[in-house]
Design a protein around this motif. Sequence first.
Motif, mmCIF file in Angstrom:
data_model
loop_
_atom_site.group_PDB
_atom_site.id
_atom_site.type_symbol
_atom_site.label_atom_id
_atom_site.label_comp_id
_atom_site.label_asym_id
_atom_site.label_seq_id
_atom_site.Cartn_x
_atom_site.Cartn_y
_atom_site.Cartn_z
ATOM 1 N N GLY A 65 4.504 -14.022 9.522
ATOM 2 C CA GLY A 65 3.323 -14.357 10.296
ATOM 3 C C GLY A 65 2.274 -13.265 10.366
ATOM 4 O O GLY A 65 1.155 -13.506 10.827
ATOM 5 N N GLU A 66 2.590 -12.058 9.908
ATOM 6 C CA GLU A 66 1.641 -10.939 9.954
ATOM 7 C C GLU A 66 0.771 -10.935 8.703
ATOM 8 O O GLU A 66 1.282 -10.937 7.579
ATOM 9 N N ASP A 67 -0.533 -10.914 8.887
ATOM 10 C CA ASP A 67 -1.476 -10.857 7.768
ATOM 11 C C ASP A 67 -1.391 -9.484 7.109
ATOM 12 O O ASP A 67 -1.492 -8.450 7.776
ATOM 13 N N LEU A 68 -1.199 -9.479 5.776
ATOM 14 C CA LEU A 68 -1.036 -8.226 5.041
ATOM 15 C C LEU A 68 -2.327 -7.730 4.408
ATOM 16 O O LEU A 68 -2.298 -6.815 3.584
ATOM 17 N N ALA A 69 -3.453 -8.311 4.791
ATOM 18 C CA ALA A 69 -4.725 -7.951 4.151
ATOM 19 C C ALA A 69 -4.999 -6.461 4.208
ATOM 20 O O ALA A 69 -5.513 -5.878 3.256
ATOM 21 N N GLY A 70 -4.667 -5.804 5.298
ATOM 22 C CA GLY A 70 -4.951 -4.378 5.428
ATOM 23 C C GLY A 70 -3.769 -3.486 5.119
ATOM 24 O O GLY A 70 -3.834 -2.271 5.345
ATOM 25 N N VAL A 71 -2.694 -4.054 4.598
ATOM 26 C CA VAL A 71 -1.477 -3.284 4.335
ATOM 27 C C VAL A 71 -1.440 -2.883 2.860
ATOM 28 O O VAL A 71 -1.438 -3.747 1.985
ATOM 29 N N PRO A 72 -1.419 -1.571 2.548
ATOM 30 C CA PRO A 72 -1.393 -1.142 1.142
ATOM 31 C C PRO A 72 -0.081 -1.522 0.467
ATOM 32 O O PRO A 72 0.921 -1.828 1.116
#
Length: 331
Positions: A65-72
């Motif tokens: 459920g966590e958006d990974l858009a900002g996760v490298p």
Amino acid sequence: MVAGLQVADAVVRYGPVTAVDRVSLEVAPGEVVALLGASGSGKSSLLRAVAGLEPLAAGAVRWDGEDLAGVPVHRRGFVVMFQDGQLFPHLSVAANVGYALDGRPRAERDARVADLLDLVGLPGYGPRPVTALSGGQAQRVALARSLAAEPRLLLLDEPLSALDRGLREHLGAVLDETLRATGIPTLYVTHDQDEAFAIADRVAVLSGGRLLQVAEPSVLWRHPAGREVASFLGYGPFLDPAQAASLGLPGADGVVGVGPDGLVADPAGTPCPVLEVRARRGGAEVTVALPDGQAARVRSRELPGHHEAPRQLAVRLDPDGCVVLADPVSV
């Protein structure tokens, strides 16, 4: 909360080219999902977007459920294994597998490496240089190294495609056993249908960047969503109900897709002109012209001599080798 991987309306573009076109897909904990498609279908682009190696033009990739858009890439907890394995040639097998375990006590690291090599069927190979390995052995070492990091998601991009057919089938079985033993959710890219059907819990068929169907292998084979999926899986030619009835399959309420074993030789069937006979292992493959002019293949256990090819062959449809599609009746 939804567990595992969720891809929602993902779009990947390379300039003006849309490689992935609004694909939505999930991989549940412990599940293996195969992305199946021809070259250029968008399957590797989708995998790279999940890994964070390609930016999304639209949509989202989420984990639990966590958006990974900002996760490298290096913080997603995913591991990607590519076709060539990308082993370090200057390191031993054990050092390659243990690369992700750097910082752990030596005894713990050595035990983990030994366990992983045993898991992939290479016990005792730790001291060997990777340059001395066969292609299949190298891929097993690459798999063990991928598993060493204990990823929360494993991404496999055509891991067996560079190997010959016999070795692919053998390593496919090894890979299947290994993934089941670890329970690591996996997104598996392949163009090989047999590979996908043997390994995956569900198969996602892509074409032109679009997701055509996602289903368990048995459901996908017996109930393809349309003619494009059926054709990719090896069905064809496609017959309207009247044509199917003339070949011994009455009552169809849609287009009939003829599978690889859907047309059989039968002395009581419809005589059709023979166009070609090709020798195959265990028999022959005969191409006939159906009454509507379409060419179709018939598998035969008999292998006629070069000067004994029949001019006609009586054939009929086998219901177990055909599917009825929900497409319009017109072919």
